[in-house]
Design a protein around this motif. Structure first.
Motif, PDB file in Angstrom:
ATOM      1  N   GLN A  77       0.812  -1.207   0.000  1.00 23.48           N
ATOM      2  CA  GLN A  77       0.000   0.000   0.000  1.00 23.48           C
ATOM      3  C   GLN A  77       0.854   1.268   0.000  1.00 23.48           C
ATOM      4  OE1 GLN A  77      -3.478  -0.129   2.673  1.00 23.48           O
ATOM      5  NE2 GLN A  77      -2.938  -2.246   3.112  1.00 23.48           N
ATOM      6  N   VAL A  78       2.058   1.179   0.514  1.00 19.29           N
ATOM      7  CA  VAL A  78       2.942   2.338   0.496  1.00 19.29           C
ATOM      8  C   VAL A  78       3.223   2.769  -0.939  1.00 19.29           C
ATOM      9  CG1 VAL A  78       5.222   3.194   1.119  1.00 19.29           C
ATOM     10  CG2 VAL A  78       3.988   1.699   2.702  1.00 19.29           C
ATOM     11  N   PHE A  79       3.483   1.807  -1.806  1.00 21.42           N
ATOM     12  CA  PHE A  79       3.833   2.115  -3.189  1.00 21.42           C
ATOM     13  C   PHE A  79       2.610   2.291  -4.086  1.00 21.42           C
ATOM     14  CE2 PHE A  79       7.354  -0.339  -1.355  1.00 21.42           C
ATOM     15  CZ  PHE A  79       8.396   0.547  -1.575  1.00 21.42           C
ATOM     16  N   LEU A  80       1.490   1.681  -3.706  1.00 20.57           N
ATOM     17  CA  LEU A  80       0.310   1.719  -4.562  1.00 20.57           C
ATOM     18  C   LEU A  80      -0.675   2.828  -4.207  1.00 20.57           C
ATOM     19  CD1 LEU A  80      -0.533  -2.090  -4.857  1.00 20.57           C
ATOM     20  CD2 LEU A  80       0.555  -0.624  -6.566  1.00 20.57           C
TER      21      LEU A  80
ATOM     22  N   ASN B  52      -2.804  11.598  12.050  1.00 25.78           N
ATOM     23  CA  ASN B  52      -3.239  10.304  11.555  1.00 25.78           C
ATOM     24  C   ASN B  52      -2.153   9.245  11.736  1.00 25.78           C
ATOM     25  OD1 ASN B  52      -5.251   9.555   8.600  1.00 25.78           O
ATOM     26  ND2 ASN B  52      -4.756   8.304  10.351  1.00 25.78           N
ATOM     27  N   TRP B  53      -0.901   9.631  11.505  1.00 23.17           N
ATOM     28  CA  TRP B  53       0.213   8.695  11.703  1.00 23.17           C
ATOM     29  C   TRP B  53       0.304   8.252  13.162  1.00 23.17           C
ATOM     30  CZ3 TRP B  53       4.598   9.982  14.699  1.00 23.17           C
ATOM     31  CH2 TRP B  53       5.539   8.944  14.782  1.00 23.17           C
ATOM     32  N   MET B  54       0.198   9.192  14.088  1.00 23.48           N
ATOM     33  CA  MET B  54       0.280   8.833  15.508  1.00 23.48           C
ATOM     34  C   MET B  54      -0.823   7.857  15.907  1.00 23.48           C
ATOM     35  SD  MET B  54       1.237  12.301  17.574  1.00 23.48           S
ATOM     36  CE  MET B  54       1.532  13.730  16.563  1.00 23.48           C
ATOM     37  N   LEU B  55      -2.044   8.138  15.477  1.00 22.09           N
ATOM     38  CA  LEU B  55      -3.170   7.302  15.879  1.00 22.09           C
ATOM     39  C   LEU B  55      -3.137   5.941  15.195  1.00 22.09           C
ATOM     40  CD1 LEU B  55      -5.858  10.102  15.921  1.00 22.09           C
ATOM     41  CD2 LEU B  55      -5.000   8.837  17.892  1.00 22.09           C
ATOM     42  N   SER B  56      -2.701   5.895  13.952  1.00 23.61           N
ATOM     43  CA  SER B  56      -2.572   4.591  13.291  1.00 23.61           C
ATOM     44  C   SER B  56      -1.472   3.764  13.943  1.00 23.61           C
ATOM     45  CB  SER B  56      -2.301   4.765  11.801  1.00 23.61           C
ATOM     46  OG  SER B  56      -1.038   5.339  11.564  1.00 23.61           O
TER      47      SER B  56
ATOM     48  N   ARG C 226      -2.660  10.046   2.295  1.00 23.21           N
ATOM     49  CA  ARG C 226      -2.971   9.578   3.651  1.00 23.21           C
ATOM     50  C   ARG C 226      -2.686   8.090   3.784  1.00 23.21           C
ATOM     51  NH1 ARG C 226      -7.421   6.878   5.525  1.00 23.21           N
ATOM     52  NH2 ARG C 226      -7.705   6.941   7.794  1.00 23.21           N
ATOM     53  N   ALA C 227      -3.147   7.302   2.816  1.00 20.62           N
ATOM     54  CA  ALA C 227      -2.922   5.858   2.869  1.00 20.62           C
ATOM     55  C   ALA C 227      -1.439   5.529   2.809  1.00 20.62           C
ATOM     56  CB  ALA C 227      -3.678   5.174   1.730  1.00 20.62           C
ATOM     57  N   MET C 228      -0.685   6.260   1.988  1.00 16.04           N
ATOM     58  CA  MET C 228       0.748   6.008   1.882  1.00 16.04           C
ATOM     59  C   MET C 228       1.441   6.305   3.205  1.00 16.04           C
ATOM     60  SD  MET C 228       3.483   7.469  -0.892  1.00 16.04           S
ATOM     61  CE  MET C 228       3.358   9.144  -0.293  1.00 16.04           C
ATOM     62  N   ALA C 229       1.032   7.390   3.871  1.00 16.87           N
ATOM     63  CA  ALA C 229       1.662   7.765   5.135  1.00 16.87           C
ATOM     64  C   ALA C 229       1.387   6.742   6.227  1.00 16.87           C
ATOM     65  CB  ALA C 229       1.178   9.152   5.564  1.00 16.87           C
ATOM     66  N   ILE C 230       0.126   6.361   6.390  1.00 15.94           N
ATOM     67  CA  ILE C 230      -0.194   5.462   7.499  1.00 15.94           C
ATOM     68  C   ILE C 230       0.297   4.042   7.220  1.00 15.94           C
ATOM     69  CG2 ILE C 230      -2.145   6.848   8.258  1.00 15.94           C
ATOM     70  CD1 ILE C 230      -4.023   4.887   6.958  1.00 15.94           C
TER      71      ILE C 230
ATOM     72  N   SER D  61       3.957   3.894   7.835  1.00 15.02           N
ATOM     73  CA  SER D  61       4.136   3.712   9.268  1.00 15.02           C
ATOM     74  C   SER D  61       3.904   2.260   9.671  1.00 15.02           C
ATOM     75  CB  SER D  61       3.163   4.627  10.025  1.00 15.02           C
ATOM     76  OG  SER D  61       3.150   4.337  11.392  1.00 15.02           O
ATOM     77  N   SER D  62       2.889   1.631   9.065  1.00 12.23           N
ATOM     78  CA  SER D  62       2.584   0.246   9.418  1.00 12.23           C
ATOM     79  C   SER D  62       3.648  -0.728   8.945  1.00 12.23           C
ATOM     80  CB  SER D  62       1.221  -0.148   8.821  1.00 12.23           C
ATOM     81  OG  SER D  62       0.183   0.578   9.426  1.00 12.23           O
ATOM     82  N   VAL D  63       4.438  -0.332   7.943  1.00 14.38           N
ATOM     83  CA  VAL D  63       5.572  -1.157   7.539  1.00 14.38           C
ATOM     84  C   VAL D  63       6.706  -1.031   8.546  1.00 14.38           C
ATOM     85  CG1 VAL D  63       7.390  -1.439   5.802  1.00 14.38           C
ATOM     86  CG2 VAL D  63       5.030  -1.091   5.082  1.00 14.38           C
ATOM     87  N   VAL D  64       7.017   0.204   8.924  1.00 15.59           N
ATOM     88  CA  VAL D  64       8.176   0.460   9.785  1.00 15.59           C
ATOM     89  C   VAL D  64       7.887   0.126  11.240  1.00 15.59           C
ATOM     90  CG1 VAL D  64       9.738   2.256  10.631  1.00 15.59           C
ATOM     91  CG2 VAL D  64       9.051   2.226   8.227  1.00 15.59           C
TER      92      VAL D  64
END
Length: 386
Positions: A51-54, A211-215, A331-335, A338-341
């Protein structure tokens, strides 16, 4: 609009439950086979990697093609990925399944969010429709892990994977009758330049950080509950029920929000949820009983469950109408980045500082960051947004 929205929610649940079930079952299988917490973190990270790349291409694709074509592609990808785990339930194949299910869910969610945002005509309706849509992931976050846990305890992992593989095909039954919105004209899609210039808006930058913090909080809970449960010899059904309690609480708060939407301000809801989450994270590592973990999961579900509709409403108000797909993609790329890292970081940090240290560190960041939420204000008028 209500009937159409209900069908979209059902389609969302059918596809998303496949991913959430695998997100609980695959790490648990890896732990039982002796893989380390770091390996489990890597497996969880793969659900978000594609999802980061797509995300950005998915947003533009949704602008061009609408809802049904992205959804059909998502259904096919998720079904093939899940079927592979049924045929070969080994760790490398589970990693491929995580990639496929994550990519499929990400593409479908962006197309759905864009479609639903166009169903609303004002700020109150935005909060209402996204509150209803947010119920879908809450249901699937309960349905997927709970059903997978029951199947694992009764018939084993392969049976659970087979059940999850059948879920995506139900999504097309619900989405096939949706009425497409008119796509953007090519000239309008290319008029605003690079997607990255959206970040020049101060409110958009703040919203992405919040959004990053909450995800990250959601990822912490999803990752560490199976780890804690395994350490404390809890069964798969109990672990799935703790995660399910979180999802049910998120569903309950989102069920109430459509009726309260006219009286809620986005900045107040988001800021309060961040403070409550920080407090609950400070207590979570100190409890050991399953019922106490379930109670804290309910509290977290109530806090974090209230946030997504407010974030989505704010995003649609601060973003130009013709750039919603791009904004949702960012938004999806950012969160998902984060979910990858973050699971990798959580797994490594858990080895060094322990599970409690991870909970406390993330809680401190969210608590300190809550002041950003109080400054959020829409910056575009309705004519400018359209």
């Amino acid at each position: 609009m209500r009937a159409g929205l209900a069908r979209l929610i059902a389609a969302q649940v059918s596809l998303h439950a496949c991913m959430t079930g695998f997100r609980m079952a695959a790490p648990l299988m890896a732990l039982r086979e002796g893989h380390s917490a770091a390996a489990v973190g890597m497996l969880l990270a793969l659900f978000a990697l594609a999802q980061v790349f797509l995300a950005l291409p998915a947003g533009r694709y949704a602008d061009r093609r609408g809802l049904k074509k992205p959804f059909a592609l998502s259904i096919g990808t998720a079904t093939l990925g899940a079927a592979a785990a049924v045929a070969w339930p080994v760790f490398p194949v589970l990693c491929l399944t995580a990639l496929a299910c994550g990519a499929a869910t990400g593409l479908a969610m962006i197309a759905l969010q864009r479609h639903v945002g166009r169903m609303a005509t004002n700020a109150t309706e935005l909060k209402q429709v996204f509150s209803w849509m947010a119920i879908g992931p809450s249901i699937s976050n309960f349905l997927g892990p709970f059903a997978a846990g029951l199947m694992i305890d009764a018939w084993g992992f392969r049976a659970a994977y087979l059940l999850l593989a059948l879920l995506p095909s139900l999504a097309w039954f619900w989405v096939r009758s949706a009425v497409e919105h008119e796509p953007l004209a090519p000239a309008q899609r290319g008029a605003s330049g690079s997607s990255w210039n959206l970040l020049r808006q101060p409110d958009f930058r703040r919203l992405m950080l919040i959004n990053w913090m909450l995800s990250s909080c959601w990822d912490v809970h999803t990752f560490l509950v199976p780890v804690i449960g395994h350490e404390r010899d809890l069964s798969a059904t109990v672990i799935g029920s703790i995660l399910g309690a979180f999802a049910l609480a998120a569903t309950a708060i989102r069920l109430a929000m459509p009726w309260l939407a006219a009286h809620l301000r986005e900045s107040v809801v988001i800021g309060t949820a961040m403070v409550v989450t920080a407090l609950l994270f400070s207590v979570y590592p100190l409890v050991h009983a399953a019922w106490a973990m379930g109670a804290l999961s309910i509290g977290l579900g109530l806090a974090l469950g209230s946030v997504q509709p407010m974030i989505m409403s704010t995003l649609h108000q601060i973003t130009p109408y013709h750039r919603h797909g791009e904004a949702l993609g960012l938004r999806a790329m950012a969160i998902n980045g984060s979910s990858v890292v973050m699971p990798l970081l959580f797994g490594s940090a858990g080895v060094v500082v322990g599970v409690a240290g991870v909970f406390w560190a993330v809680g401190a960041v969210v608590g300190l960051g809550s002041r950003l939420a109080w400054t959020l204000r829409p910056t575009l008028s309705e004519p400018e947004r359209r």
